[in-house]
Design a protein around this motif. Structure first.
Motif: not given
Length: 458
Positions: A89-106
């Motif tokens: 929990a709480g770590e995937v955002g940093e990994r996506l940032a490292d990959l220059n990627a983004d993900g979201s739900l709304y």
């Protein structure tokens, strides 16, 4: 956080698109099916590095009596933050940032949950793997649930503390009354957060994320084979189907004049609201041009009318929004001097009526220019291409909305705009007027209420 960009919002959307860009060439659109049977629209963009995947899952969570309305709002933020198998929990955002990627739900217009992924093409395998893990079996960590729920509740509380927000809540009470959709649209009653449990979010997750979304789009320099394999990986392990949907709602748009009396309010505001046809019926290009001319900036009809007639530079504007994809509204709103509330109502009524009768008095080509510029540049932004195409798919359109929109824009004339104003825009007497004021007599002959809930009886 990135949001879906329907065509009606594209004039101002470029400011939000700064990281997923620099594709060159003319996109081509086609309807495809992945090897695993997932239908999707592919927008192939030559010579680019970025890829965007957008998915819209249908939902009727907001329409039902037996659901906690906060679950979808909190759950959408919790899904990625709360972890999954192999992803604390709480770590995937940093990994996506490292990959220059983004993900979201709304949530989108009460009817869909939209998922977005944007990434560099070379990172497709890992990004899709991360997304699949969180869609398939999220951990929904309790500590993160508490943190996100508290944050969302605080944001809702702050937003609802504004007098103008109370006015719009009164409008929702007038239109929907006790129907569950009304509370889902506003979450004005905060018991939903206090009663929210992990089981609520688990139930929402289980019925929402399936292999049968309503729309899927992929945009970027990616061929059919690679796109299809990526989608099959993204949906791997998800259930085949969700529950049968029941979206029963009966809005009441009869015109009313309501004044919400809030003695402690420091400012007064007034809003006009009425239904307009849903976007799937067409005319959206004309709507973009007309709503911008009516109240889109400080050169608009409403702004100039208020400034000229009331001698004040009020931030008075207009826009369109969806309660649901079937129930779309036009809103004209702004702050006014309490002592000039009745005058402001008269000014808006006169300005709108004149606009509807006379049509667009500006040069049509000048009004087209911002939208034409956007549509000419959208090929550089895969996030916008995927978003507009998703919106188009939900409306039942043929693939290639952006390219078709260029032709639609070219065909718009002063005559077609006047026809749209008369055929699709409401007459001024069809609007509900909602005023918020510290003075109970500032809008003569209005139905005076002291809480938003009372609007249902006006």
């Amino acid at each position: 956080m990135i949001r879906l960009i329907p065509l009606a919002a594209v004039i101002v959307s470029l400011a939000a698109c700064t990281s997923e860009e620099s594709n060159e060439g003319t996109p081509s659109a086609s309807s495809e099916v992945s090897p695993g049977g997932i239908p999707y629209t592919l927008i192939h963009v030559p010579e680019g590095d970025d890829v965007a995947i957008h998915v819209a899952w249908p939902t009727d969570w907001a329409y039902r009596e037996d659901t906690n309305k906060a679950a979808a709002l909190v759950g959408a933020e919790l899904m990625l933050a709360g972890g999954a198998q192999g992803y604390p929990a709480g770590e995937v955002g940093e990994r996506l940032a490292d990959l220059n990627a983004d993900g979201s739900l709304y949530g989108l217009a009460s009817d869909h949950i939209v998922g977005e992924l944007v990434f560099e093409r070379d990172a497709i395998s890992e990004v899709v793997e991360i997304a699949n893990a969180h869609l398939r079996e999220p951990l929904l960590d309790q500590a993160w649930l508490n943190r996100i729920s508290d944050g969302v509740e605080q944001n809702v509380t702050e937003e609802r503390s504004q007098p103008a927000a109370a006015g719009f809540e009164a409008a929702r009470w007038a239109v929907f009354g006790e129907q569950p959709l009304r509370n889902a649209l506003s979450l004005y009653e905060l018991d939903a957060f206090e009663e929210l449990s992990r089981d609520d979010i688990l139930a929402w997750h289980a019925e929402t994320f399936t292999r049968t979304p309503e729309a899927v789009t992929v945009a970027g320099e990616i061929d059919t084979k690679a796109a299809g394999l990526a989608l099959d990986s993204l949906f791997e392990g998800l259930p085949e189907k969700g529950r049968s949907m029941t979206r029963d709602v009966a809005p009441d748009f009869k015109p009313r004049r309501i004044l919400l009396h809030i003695p402690e309010a420091e400012v007064s505001s007034i809003a006009f609201m009425a239904p307009v046809p849903p976007t799937r019926q067409g005319g959206e290009v004309e709507d973009v041009l007309l709503i911008n001319a009516l109240g889109g900036d400080d050169q608009s009809v409403l702004f100039n009318a208020m400034r000229t007639n009331l001698r004040a530079s009020y931030a008075f504007g207009a826009g369109m929004d969806n309660f649901t994809r079937d129930h779309r509204i036009i809103v004209m709103a702004g702050e006014v001097d309490t002592s000039k509330m009745a005058d402001a109502e008269s000014v808006v009524r006169e300005a709108y009526s004149k606009f509807q009768k006379a049509g667009l008095e500006d040069d049509v080509a000048e009004r087209k220019a911002p939208l034409n510029a956007y549509l000419s540049e959208i090929n550089d932004f895969v996030i916008d291409l995927a978003g507009v195409e998703l919106h188009n798919t939900l409306d039942g359109g043929d693939p290639g909305r952006v390219q078709n929109s260029m032709d639609e824009l070219e065909a718009v004339t002063a005559v077609s705009l006047s026809e749209r104003l008369n055929d699709a825009f409401p007459k001024i007497d069809e609007f509900t007027v909602i005023a918020v004021s510290p003075e109970a007599d500032s809008l003569p002959d209005a139905c005076v209420i002291t809480t938003p809930r009372e609007a249902v009886d006006c």
